[in-house]
Design an enzyme around this catalytic site. Structure first.
Site, mmCIF file in Angstrom:
data_model
loop_
_atom_site.group_PDB
_atom_site.id
_atom_site.type_symbol
_atom_site.label_atom_id
_atom_site.label_comp_id
_atom_site.label_asym_id
_atom_site.label_seq_id
_atom_site.Cartn_x
_atom_site.Cartn_y
_atom_site.Cartn_z
ATOM 1 N N MET A 1 0.664 -1.124 -0.073
ATOM 2 C CA MET A 1 -0.036 0.214 -0.031
ATOM 3 C C MET A 1 1.032 1.191 0.076
ATOM 4 O O MET A 1 2.244 1.159 0.580
ATOM 5 C CB MET A 1 -0.685 0.138 1.280
ATOM 6 N N GLU B 1 -5.761 -2.558 -9.282
ATOM 7 C CA GLU B 1 -6.232 -3.454 -8.349
ATOM 8 C C GLU B 1 -6.054 -4.751 -8.990
ATOM 9 O O GLU B 1 -7.103 -5.625 -8.729
ATOM 10 C CB GLU B 1 -7.956 -3.087 -7.866
ATOM 11 N N ALA B 2 -5.213 -5.114 -9.596
ATOM 12 C CA ALA B 2 -4.906 -6.388 -10.126
ATOM 13 C C ALA B 2 -4.696 -7.321 -9.155
ATOM 14 O O ALA B 2 -5.210 -8.828 -9.773
ATOM 15 C CB ALA B 2 -3.669 -6.268 -11.412
ATOM 16 N N GLN B 3 -4.833 -7.259 -8.072
ATOM 17 C CA GLN B 3 -4.742 -8.428 -7.034
ATOM 18 C C GLN B 3 -6.004 -9.234 -7.119
ATOM 19 O O GLN B 3 -6.431 -10.172 -6.972
ATOM 20 C CB GLN B 3 -4.540 -8.139 -5.582
#
Length: 191
Positions: free
Chosen positions: A11, A87-89
């Site tokens: 983050m 936010e590819a996670q």
């Protein structure tokens, strides 16, 4: 040859601002891009937003979104020069493979930005596949309060105490997460 890129960090490392800068660079040169973000993040409301105030509209994906079909159909109508995913996670493993197919068969560079690990140090499923198959891995840097590189995301409660057990995904910002080096992350969980 187009590539699949994974820009990952903890983050507060500037992932979204980096994505928005890359998007700006393409658009400034008259190129067409398509931005995506996770519908799961209710704070975004169809926007990629950075903590430093930059933002841009984006398509929203859910686990049911067929990224290959949707993006490829848009590409056939008006060619895309780049696809950028924030936010590819939260991508499913199948969606990561769809994005790889866009790079391999569609010839579209795909830039994915996301967290590598959750608040317990475990890989997110989308991040695990990206780490395994991306053509290029780029670690963006955040800083722990001690000055070392922050690689971990500590989830905290309303009193600022470490959360050890909960669902893998909980949307939040600085009110819920603190970027720490592994040493301080481990100490916070032990304490």
């Amino acid at each position: 040859m187009a590539k699949l890129y994974f820009y990952y960090a903890s983050m507060n490392a500037g992932k979204s601002s980096h994505l928005l800068q890359a998007d700006f660079n393409y658009r400034e040169r008259g190129m067409r891009t398509m931005l995506w973000t996770a519908a799961l993040d209710s704070r975004s409301a169809g926007m990629v937003r950075s903590r430093i105030g930059l933002e841009s509209e984006a398509q929203r994906f859910t686990p049911a979104t067929d990224l290959w079909s949707t993006i490829n159909a848009a590409h056939k109508v008006e060619p895309l020069d780049c696809v950028l995913v924030d936010e590819a996670q939260f991508l499913t493993p199948d969606q990561v493979w769809q994005l790889a197919r866009l790079a391999d068969e569609g010839g579209i560079p795909v830039l994915c930005y996301g967290l590598r690990t959750d608040f317990q140090g475990a890989l997110f499923p989308g991040s695990a596949v990206l780490l395994g198959i991306a053509d290029a891995l780029v670690e963006l840097k955040a800083v722990c309060h001690c000055g070392r590189k922050a690689t971990m995301n500590l989830r905290v409660d309303a009193e600022g105490q470490a959360v050890r057990q909960e669902a893998q995904t909980e949307i939040g910002g600085n009110d819920r997460y603190v970027a720490l080096c592994r040493r301080h992350f481990s100490a916070a969980l032990a304490g």
